[in-house]
Design an enzyme around this catalytic site. Sequence first.
Site, mmCIF file in Angstrom:
data_model
loop_
_atom_site.group_PDB
_atom_site.id
_atom_site.type_symbol
_atom_site.label_atom_id
_atom_site.label_comp_id
_atom_site.label_asym_id
_atom_site.label_seq_id
_atom_site.Cartn_x
_atom_site.Cartn_y
_atom_site.Cartn_z
ATOM 1 N N ASN A 1 -29.145 37.967 0.130
ATOM 2 C CA ASN A 1 -28.310 39.053 -0.409
ATOM 3 C C ASN A 1 -26.901 38.872 0.140
ATOM 4 O O ASN A 1 -26.628 39.189 1.294
ATOM 5 C CB ASN A 1 -28.900 40.402 0.023
ATOM 6 C CG ASN A 1 -28.018 41.577 -0.384
ATOM 7 O OD1 ASN A 1 -27.117 41.431 -1.202
ATOM 8 N ND2 ASN A 1 -28.280 42.746 0.202
ATOM 9 N N TRP A 2 -26.023 38.360 -0.712
ATOM 10 C CA TRP A 2 -24.657 38.064 -0.243
ATOM 11 C C TRP A 2 -23.801 39.310 -0.052
ATOM 12 O O TRP A 2 -22.706 39.231 0.517
ATOM 13 C CB TRP A 2 -23.959 37.135 -1.241
ATOM 14 C CG TRP A 2 -24.408 35.715 -1.161
ATOM 15 C CD1 TRP A 2 -25.299 35.181 -0.261
ATOM 16 C CD2 TRP A 2 -23.980 34.641 -1.999
ATOM 17 N NE1 TRP A 2 -25.444 33.838 -0.502
ATOM 18 C CE2 TRP A 2 -24.649 33.476 -1.557
ATOM 19 C CE3 TRP A 2 -23.100 34.547 -3.067
ATOM 20 C CZ2 TRP A 2 -24.465 32.234 -2.160
ATOM 21 C CZ3 TRP A 2 -22.913 33.312 -3.669
ATOM 22 C CH2 TRP A 2 -23.590 32.162 -3.220
ATOM 23 N N LYS A 3 -24.222 40.439 -0.601
ATOM 24 C CA LYS A 3 -23.410 41.667 -0.532
ATOM 25 C C LYS A 3 -22.000 41.361 -1.088
ATOM 26 O O LYS A 3 -21.885 40.599 -2.041
ATOM 27 C CB LYS A 3 -23.379 42.211 0.901
ATOM 28 C CG LYS A 3 -24.797 42.325 1.480
ATOM 29 C CD LYS A 3 -24.874 43.056 2.763
ATOM 30 C CE LYS A 3 -26.324 43.077 3.247
ATOM 31 N NZ LYS A 3 -26.532 43.875 4.424
ATOM 32 N N HIS B 1 -30.902 49.645 -2.165
ATOM 33 C CA HIS B 1 -30.490 49.095 -0.871
ATOM 34 C C HIS B 1 -29.901 50.225 -0.017
ATOM 35 O O HIS B 1 -29.219 51.113 -0.532
ATOM 36 C CB HIS B 1 -29.456 47.978 -1.072
ATOM 37 C CG HIS B 1 -29.225 47.221 0.196
ATOM 38 N ND1 HIS B 1 -28.388 47.689 1.181
ATOM 39 C CD2 HIS B 1 -29.754 46.060 0.665
ATOM 40 C CE1 HIS B 1 -28.417 46.835 2.192
ATOM 41 N NE2 HIS B 1 -29.232 45.841 1.902
ATOM 42 N N GLU C 1 -27.418 50.374 1.829
ATOM 43 C CA GLU C 1 -25.961 50.538 1.727
ATOM 44 C C GLU C 1 -25.588 51.333 0.483
ATOM 45 O O GLU C 1 -24.605 52.073 0.481
ATOM 46 C CB GLU C 1 -25.274 49.157 1.763
ATOM 47 C CG GLU C 1 -25.312 48.587 3.184
ATOM 48 C CD GLU C 1 -25.374 47.071 3.272
ATOM 49 O OE1 GLU C 1 -25.085 46.401 2.274
ATOM 50 O OE2 GLU C 1 -25.735 46.566 4.357
ATOM 51 N N GLU D 1 -36.804 47.464 4.643
ATOM 52 C CA GLU D 1 -35.606 47.188 5.427
ATOM 53 C C GLU D 1 -35.302 48.377 6.331
ATOM 54 O O GLU D 1 -34.685 49.354 5.891
ATOM 55 C CB GLU D 1 -34.407 46.956 4.497
ATOM 56 C CG GLU D 1 -34.585 45.773 3.575
ATOM 57 C CD GLU D 1 -33.241 45.167 3.195
ATOM 58 O OE1 GLU D 1 -33.066 43.976 3.423
ATOM 59 O OE2 GLU D 1 -32.364 45.901 2.706
ATOM 60 N N GLY E 1 -27.859 44.265 9.592
ATOM 61 C CA GLY E 1 -26.531 43.841 10.052
ATOM 62 C C GLY E 1 -26.251 44.171 11.504
ATOM 63 O O GLY E 1 -25.122 44.076 11.962
ATOM 64 N N SER F 1 -31.601 41.749 9.801
ATOM 65 C CA SER F 1 -31.313 40.745 10.825
ATOM 66 C C SER F 1 -32.332 39.613 10.885
ATOM 67 O O SER F 1 -32.678 39.129 11.966
ATOM 68 C CB SER F 1 -31.149 41.412 12.200
ATOM 69 O OG SER F 1 -30.035 42.297 12.168
ATOM 70 N N GLY G 1 -29.381 39.096 4.590
ATOM 71 C CA GLY G 1 -27.955 39.303 4.372
ATOM 72 C C GLY G 1 -27.141 38.223 5.072
ATOM 73 O O GLY G 1 -26.966 37.115 4.573
ATOM 74 N N GLY G 2 -26.662 38.553 6.280
ATOM 75 C CA GLY G 2 -25.756 37.684 7.038
ATOM 76 C C GLY G 2 -26.177 36.222 7.090
ATOM 77 O O GLY G 2 -25.359 35.321 6.877
HETATM 78 P P1 PGA Z 1 -28.868 41.480 7.295
HETATM 79 O O1 PGA Z 1 -28.951 42.291 5.923
HETATM 80 O O2 PGA Z 1 -29.811 40.302 7.161
HETATM 81 O O3 PGA Z 1 -27.443 41.055 7.444
HETATM 82 O O4 PGA Z 1 -29.319 42.409 8.381
HETATM 83 C C1 PGA Z 1 -30.165 42.487 5.246
HETATM 84 C C2 PGA Z 1 -29.948 43.319 3.998
HETATM 85 O O5 PGA Z 1 -29.169 44.267 4.052
HETATM 86 O O6 PGA Z 1 -30.533 43.048 2.931
#
Ligand code: PGA
Length: 261
Positions: free
Chosen positions: A9-11, A97, A99, A169, A175, A215, A236-237
């Site tokens: 997930n590149w956001k 998600h 966010e 999640e 993050g 994470s 994500g990251g």
């Molecule tokens: P993260 O994000 O791996 O950077 O913690 C995961 C996500 O929000 O899907």
Amino acid sequence: MRRIIVAGNWKMNKTRSEMQDFITNLVTELDSFEELLALPLICPPYVYLQESKRICGQSKLEIAAQDVSKYESGAYTGEISAPMLSSIGVSYCIIGHSERREYHNETDNEIRDKLLILRKERIVPIICVGEKLEEREKGTTSDTIISQLSEIFRDVEVNDPAEQIIAYEPVWAIGTGKTATPELAQEVHSLIREWLAERYSSDMAAGISILYGGSVKPDNFASLLQEPDIDGGLIGGASLALVDYLTLLKTGNRIAGTLQS
Ligand code: PGA
């Protein structure tokens, strides 16, 4: 049997040329896999969906959108609809998600609308659920997860386990560098599967892929995947650098191979 999925997930990251380099090189790297048992999935920002699909060509790489409007069409400036995604051949889409829940006040009821609208277009939703830190500390994690699932799946019939993917999640792990321990994640994954078995059927529950997100890194992914109810990651990251994403994919593929044998 459910498939291990390695979803990046590149956001809101990457310029167009960075996207082009990443997808082009990933597609080339996929050719060097003897057998690709895990499913590679990348979720770029909307503006790159069409071009990234084109770069993927006939490769095994799948592209997902990061969100969708709950409406089919109309005066919703800035929104992207499920029929639009379907018209460019997108077949997966993240919904709910944390966010989106936090910064856009999305509710479980709206996530349910998105689930239904994606269903109509035969796009597989990746449905995110997860508790906040204060819920974990109060000991109400299970209540939160069950309440999210109950509302999102309210009066929703499920005929095929492959029609949707669930992502657990924990919000406190996204993050932050704080990953849930494999045991702690497994507890929630098995709770989700039990809920699905009760709500639908044991076959349905056994067939749905449940990803862990929060994470995930190259050095903790294998131990998460060793758990019986963790079927992949929403990352994500660590999905932003190709070298890390490839390590994650190789780990997923290796563990998929051991599950098959
Ligand atoms: P993260 O994000 O791996 O950077 O913690 C995961 C996500 O929000 O899907």
